[in-house]
Enzyme design. Structure first.
Site, PDB file in Angstrom:
ATOM      1  N   ASP A   1       0.756  -1.739  -0.153  1.00 32.08           N
ATOM      2  CA  ASP A   1       0.106   0.245   0.232  1.00 32.08           C
ATOM      3  C   ASP A   1       0.767   1.223  -0.201  1.00 32.08           C
ATOM      4  O   ASP A   1       0.500   2.435   0.080  1.00 32.08           O
ATOM      5  CB  ASP A   1      -0.923   0.551   0.954  1.00 32.08           C
ATOM      6  CG  ASP A   1      -1.706  -1.448   1.042  1.00 32.08           C
ATOM      7  OD1 ASP A   1      -2.007  -1.553   0.270  1.00 32.08           O
ATOM      8  OD2 ASP A   1      -2.306  -1.460   2.299  1.00 32.08           O
ATOM      9  N   GLU A   2       1.967   1.341  -0.503  1.00 30.09           N
ATOM     10  CA  GLU A   2       3.490   2.615  -0.625  1.00 30.09           C
ATOM     11  C   GLU A   2       3.160   2.618  -1.775  1.00 30.09           C
ATOM     12  O   GLU A   2       4.266   3.786  -1.764  1.00 30.09           O
ATOM     13  CB  GLU A   2       4.160   2.699   0.164  1.00 30.09           C
ATOM     14  CG  GLU A   2       3.844   2.212   2.098  1.00 30.09           C
ATOM     15  CD  GLU A   2       3.557   3.023   2.313  1.00 30.09           C
ATOM     16  OE1 GLU A   2       3.417   4.422   2.361  1.00 30.09           O
ATOM     17  OE2 GLU A   2       3.073   3.436   3.498  1.00 30.09           O
TER      18      GLU A   2
END
Lengths: 281, 281, 281, 281
Positions: free
Chosen positions: B225-226
């Site tokens: 999720d980065e």
């Protein structure tokens, strides 16, 4: 080194971009931003670019641009980016659009000189005073409408005004005036055009029971509410809301939409393309 | 005449645009669209342009581009506009993102070849069948996770896949896989990142009592999720809504946001710029 | 215990709420949700409430409601919350609204029975098949228009249909049909009404150069595009977008807006109030 | 006849609505608006209703309410609708939220008395002067922080202040202060919480490359940026925008979101429900 903004438009043909960018490169300019659009419908080409260049090369660049302009039959304007334009604001009793414009100027979001604010009422005078801008009260009656317009024209000419902003001015300008300053007058209409033209658009919207209302900024032409649209925004309403609430909600987006349109036009990002606009970014 | 799409990026320096546009002009190409951006922070330059040109001049143009690429140490790609890319879709039980992608393809909004759809469940098989796309069922357990990933890799390589889309795939891909296909995997996260990372973002949002929820499409990196964000969208919620309703409202925007990101990436409009993206238009 | 939904409207008078809520309390019902609105303009009162109650008290409650209805000259409906309504969908070639409605049904967001899908073209047949819903192909010519409408009426009557949804049906229904099913037919218009009535709204919007387009769901009346508005949504466009892109962007919001309107009407949250709607939540 | 606003909350039980509405009916009051919500999670019941009633029946109604309150262990407040509440505004250097609040008051959208504006800087003094509101300059250093807070408390108590608004105050209030005025302090946080807590949220958002930024108004608790959220709004950004532009765009929505939250709280439409809010309409 100086930063320049170039705005150009003409009938679309091959090689426009390469000719212009080559001229800039030959004069040791460096392009920092470029937006370009070709309208397949109107066959028109639009270009905005910014570049940095040593001032000493300016006359050489202008010489190149002269032949490009002639060859492509191009409308072209070049200005120093930091040089502020001059803007006249016309308003009436309602201050919300004026307040927002001046606040955006104060924040630095809109970079412009405002030599004068004109109104047919005195209500906005203290706002002008707070921002140290000359305020001109030109009350309007059926009889003196044309004389007052002449006074506005005088202010425009004396101050070399580039842009005239109708911040909820509520007066219809004469066709002659509209024609003379075509492409230089921005209005905010308090509806989502072409939805509710004419008077009392919020009442019209309320009567029709719409679930979303809007505001539209557009260039003024002699045909009322029909000029090229620059920017629009909408807001959700429901059955709970009265006409008065429509008006209050609308006030917020009128102010936002007008300020956004003014900013874009001042930054040379808006072109008129027939009865539409090409609005970069 | 053929239409081409050029995508180029390098460290920002003067004269990049004029060199490229001059090369195109010298080969009698006509630029039809140009987007350019210089990131002052990362000092990187990004360019996307489309042009039409006679095919017979292609080798000459490529020869010019070779020296430009070397001079500016540029990443450059050139493709024929109509030539479709190949995309692999990975999904799980939930079909809404898959359905929307395939519907957009059917409408012509997304122009792409889809050689295969892969899922660890059979739920979406009839959707693939309806669109006549081969469906591969690779069920996943703790034991076979790496073997199944190898099968996916095989599909990617056999089909010369350009883009891998995780349409609510719900499985975490291995760091090796993420690294190998960096910049080629797009995920849809069902929250307004970085708001609610990790599992059950709608529950997290509901517990926190937020008034707006969102969805985020991003490139996949080995850090969960980065990765660089491509596109985000939000929708308003209120106290009436249960977690189940958050999930249902979210489904709509997940589908929209993923399809939008996929379209932009396929059209070469998205560049990775450090941990951000430059997304034209 | 059973959950009930009550919908009531009448001319506004004092004590309506207390009378109804007291009746429910006396029958040991517990109100779980209540929405109420009094339109100051039309002087009409609207109420929707949900309550749980032992079934054995139903006849006693209905007896109380009978006198309330007579006293206030009230339109009142009471139904068991879980009992599904019946909905007929009419569509044409374009499947996007149909697909979204059926997908929402599959997700559980829209709780309804769909006894039949009707179309004047065969394009949507496989979608109906995928969802196991009977598909009726009634091709329409100038000559058979009224006969085909009669076939639709037959389907409506045989299946005790509560709601007729025009999912981009593209055919104008006869005034007799519109009158007969007034308040029971929902249409999706592919513009932000009243902006662009009639045919080709996206072309109209494109010609006018608007910066936002929209979609409107409304009840059908015999006056084309003039029925009470249930729900509207907008999406931003710019000069880059062609009419075809307006149509594609519009497709997404048409589908969303129609599904949202259908859901609200099925849940008894929408009242007709003159030529407007009162739409709770 | 007088218009009243009733706000009530308690643990959810049967018959609350019917008891309250019957009391109003027995005292010849007429309910004009009613909003009600039962939170299944926290098992809490929330009610807001407006009614008109002859003043002479007030003591009788209050007597009924007394027993209802005791029976249901209910928090209940009743006020005359036109009676204005008192609000204290704390601000710092940035004026945009203050200007917007005062402009909304001037337009009549927010109906409130403002006995004082407090700031640790003098920048906003002319704005207070323009609106004829007493301005208190309490400069803050590490040493005098608690004394200055005591001065603020004095102002609150002397003026019987109902609501304290932090219009970009930039100072962290002491836990004692936050505790004492719990549920009475509203803050505007310049991010889409919980996205970017703490300092420099726009820089955090820019570094992360988000495509949408936001603002959040919330009740202040002693845990920084963790209080119940009242209202949120978002705005789209892209790679072109600098941190400074994020800040300017954000300024507009901060002002809107704070004014919206203040209006709703003043109108008794917001309840605290654990760490969430129930916000009617």
């Amino acid at each position: 080194m100086e930063n320049y903004v170039l705005k150009a438009s003409c009938r679309d043909k091959p090689h426009i971009i390469s000719q212009i960018t080559a001229s800039i490169a030959q004069n040791e300019g460096n392009i920092t931003d470029l937006d370009q659009y070709s309208d397949k419908g109107t066959q028109h080409f639009f270009l905005r670019l910014t570049f940095s260049m040593d001032e000493k090369n300016l006359s050489s660049l202008l010489f190149s641009f002269k032949s490009i302009r002639e060859f492509f039959d191009m409308e072209i304007s070049l200005r120093i980016e930091n040089q502020k334009k001059k803007m006249l604001i016309l308003c009436s009793k309602q201050p919300h659009c004026l307040i927002h414009l001046l606040e955006k100027k104060r924040q630095g979001a809109i970079s412009v000189d405002i030599p004068a604010i004109v109104s047919n009422h005195k209500d906005c005078e203290p706002i002008a005073a707070y921002h140290h801008i000359p305020f001109h009260h030109f009350p309007i009656s059926k009889e003196n409408k044309m004389e007052q317009e002449a006074l506005i024209e005088e202010l425009i000419e004396q101050n070399h005004v580039d842009l005239i902003v109708l911040a909820r001015y509520m007066q219809i300008l004469s066709p002659t005036f509209c024609k003379k300053y075509e492409g230089k007058i921005i209005n905010i209409h308090h509806s989502f055009l072409p939805g509710f033209k004419g008077a009392n658009p919020y009442k019209q919207a309320h009567d029709r029971g719409v679930k979303i209302i809007g505001a539209t900024s557009h260039f003024v032409t002699s045909e009322l509410d029909e000029g090229p649209i620059i920017c629009q925004e909408t807001i959700r309403v429901n059955h709970h809301h009265s006409i008065e609430e429509f008006i209050r909600f609308g006030a917020d987006i009128e102010a936002l939409v007008l300020a956004r349109a003014v900013k874009h036009v001042l930054e040379d990002k808006v072109f008129i393309d027939g009865n539409k606009t090409v609005a970069f970014k």
